[in-house]
Design an enzyme around this catalytic site. Structure first.
Site, PDB file in Angstrom:
ATOM      1  N   ASP A  58       0.860  -1.182   0.000  1.00 18.59           N
ATOM      2  CA  ASP A  58       0.000   0.000   0.000  1.00 18.59           C
ATOM      3  C   ASP A  58       0.897   1.233   0.000  1.00 18.59           C
ATOM      4  OD1 ASP A  58      -2.745  -0.969   0.113  1.00 18.59           O
ATOM      5  OD2 ASP A  58      -2.258  -1.744   2.109  1.00 18.59           O
ATOM      6  N   ARG A  66       3.745   2.863   2.941  1.00 25.38           N
ATOM      7  CA  ARG A  66       4.522   1.947   3.776  1.00 25.38           C
ATOM      8  C   ARG A  66       6.027   2.195   3.679  1.00 25.38           C
ATOM      9  NH1 ARG A  66      -0.143   1.351   6.141  1.00 25.38           N
ATOM     10  NH2 ARG A  66      -1.529  -0.230   5.255  1.00 25.38           N
ATOM     11  N   ARG A 124      -7.825  10.651   1.587  1.00 27.34           N
ATOM     12  CA  ARG A 124      -7.330   9.593   0.693  1.00 27.34           C
ATOM     13  C   ARG A 124      -8.103   9.606  -0.626  1.00 27.34           C
ATOM     14  NH1 ARG A 124      -7.851   4.112   3.862  1.00 27.34           N
ATOM     15  NH2 ARG A 124      -6.791   3.301   1.996  1.00 27.34           N
ATOM     16  N   LYS A 154     -10.009   0.942  -5.390  1.00 25.50           N
ATOM     17  CA  LYS A 154     -10.604   0.524  -4.116  1.00 25.50           C
ATOM     18  C   LYS A 154     -11.385   1.699  -3.535  1.00 25.50           C
ATOM     19  CE  LYS A 154      -6.358   1.548  -1.512  1.00 25.50           C
ATOM     20  NZ  LYS A 154      -5.205   1.013  -0.787  1.00 25.50           N
ATOM     21  N   HIS A 155     -12.427   1.462  -2.731  1.00 25.88           N
ATOM     22  CA  HIS A 155     -12.943   0.215  -2.175  1.00 25.88           C
ATOM     23  C   HIS A 155     -14.361   0.058  -2.714  1.00 25.88           C
ATOM     24  CE1 HIS A 155      -9.972   1.940   0.665  1.00 25.88           C
ATOM     25  NE2 HIS A 155      -9.601   0.674   0.881  1.00 25.88           N
ATOM     26  N   HIS A 167     -11.768  -1.588   9.465  1.00 21.63           N
ATOM     27  CA  HIS A 167     -10.709  -2.296  10.188  1.00 21.63           C
ATOM     28  C   HIS A 167     -11.173  -2.648  11.611  1.00 21.63           C
ATOM     29  CE1 HIS A 167      -8.380  -0.206   7.035  1.00 21.63           C
ATOM     30  NE2 HIS A 167      -7.513  -1.194   7.176  1.00 21.63           N
ATOM     31  N   ASP A 238     -10.440  -7.473   0.400  1.00 21.51           N
ATOM     32  CA  ASP A 238      -9.699  -6.691   1.383  1.00 21.51           C
ATOM     33  C   ASP A 238      -9.227  -7.676   2.453  1.00 21.51           C
ATOM     34  OD1 ASP A 238      -8.533  -4.551   2.698  1.00 21.51           O
ATOM     35  OD2 ASP A 238     -10.316  -3.289   2.637  1.00 21.51           O
TER      36      ASP A 238
END
Length: 328
Positions: A58, A66, A124, A154-155, A167, A238
């Site tokens: 990601d 990351r 985002r 996504k998503h 999450h 996911d």
């Protein structure tokens, strides 16, 4: 798709990577120290596999990047509204830097339309306007393609209109299909028409359409995505470790439900024992159509890292993007 614990491969991880059901590895910040180290880790993974395997990360930018030190810091997608002329170049830069160290693809771009209430999406998303989000995402993907990287939207069908974070819980979006189609699906439709290679569905329930979360819903994945939107690319689940996936049962049941609904590849992250359970319990199937879809996710690097950083294009764009990020 599974993950690994650290900066180097453990022996147990090598064995998992060799499993016939392993198709990809996703890397996280904990796996990253510097560009040289991550290149070496990716080489270890490919050597352990002794065959084709996809490497993902990601790296969309902003809160979700990351690999940072040694890579250009990318802004959150919304910030490109300040400099729309940089969007295509930013897609190229993100992709080229990853490809140069051996990564095949980043899970990008975010195609969610921000409705001003979702903290997990927020900046985002490229825009609160669905047409602008579609246009900006299209340009970003053009840049990724120019670098040699496939794109993942996504998503699906849209995570921007709910406050909850999948999450941590199972979010519910009460809107009807017409509303979602007229707003959230616009970027997905546009990118699919332009050849988008992959899509990741949301762990969100849209009860006006189906009682199952989108990632476990044949209505969303087969009827709407495959048939109505004519999407022929990869569907990645996911992460099945997220709270939004718990409704589907234990990890094997979650994987089975996602695959049965229409996913081509399932992600099990941050749960090594669960990943091993899923690998061992799923049947080993040859699927030529799935394989041909996944092959299109293989990166096509044009430069190694040293070559890339010596190009005038990289020097110019990296500086421009850094200035945009710093301006915040």
């Amino acid at each position: 798709m599974l993950d690994v614990e650290g900066l180097e491969l453990a022996q147990e991880e090598r064995e998992k990577i060799q499993h016939p059901n392993t198709g990809a590895v996703i890397l996280f910040a904990r796996n990253y120290e510097n560009p040289e180290q991550i290149s070496a880790l990716i080489q270890q993974i490919r050597k352990a596999r002794q065959g084709d395997i996809l490497i993902a990360v990601d790296q969309e930018g902003g809160r979700v990047q990351r690999f940072q030190q040694g890579f250009t810091r990318l802004p959150a997608a919304r910030h490109y509204q300040q400099c729309p002329e940089l969007i295509e170049s930013a897609g190229w830069l993100m992709a080229a830097e990853l490809l140069a160290v051996g990564v095949d693809f980043s899970f990008a771009p975010v195609l969610d339309v921000d409705c001003g209430i979702s903290a997990i999406i927020g900046d985002r998303a490229f825009s609160e306007d669905c047409q602008q989000a579609a246009e900006m995402a299209s340009q970003f993907v053009q840049g990724m393609h120019r670098a040699g990287m496939a794109a993942t939207g996504k998503h699906f069908p849209g995570h921007g209109a709910i406050a909850q974070d999948s999450h941590l819980t199972l979010p519910v979006d009460e809107r009807d299909l017409q509303t979602i189609t007229q707003q959230d699906l616009v970027p997905f439709k546009r990118l699919i028409e332009e050849g988008l290679e992959a899509i990741m569905p949301a762990h969100v329930v849209y009860p006006a359409v189906d009682d199952n979360p989108a990632g476990f819903s044949a209505v969303w994945l087969q009827q709407i995505l495959r048939q109505q939107l004519d999407f022929g690319g990869v569907i990645f689940s996911d992460d099945l470790s997220m709270e939004g996936a718990v409704i589907a049962g234990n990890f094997t049941e979650r994987a089975q439900a996602a695959l049965q609904a229409g996913c081509d590849m399932v992600l099990v992250c941050n749960q090594p024992e669960a990943a091993g359970e899923v690998l061992d319990n799923l049947p080993i199937n040859e699927n030529p159509l799935r394989q041909s879809r996944l092959e299109k996710m293989t990166g096509r690097p044009q430069f190694n890292r040293q070559e890339l950083m010596e190009t005038d294009a990289w020097k110019k764009i990296s500086q421009q993007i850094t200035e945009l990020t710093d301006a915040g």
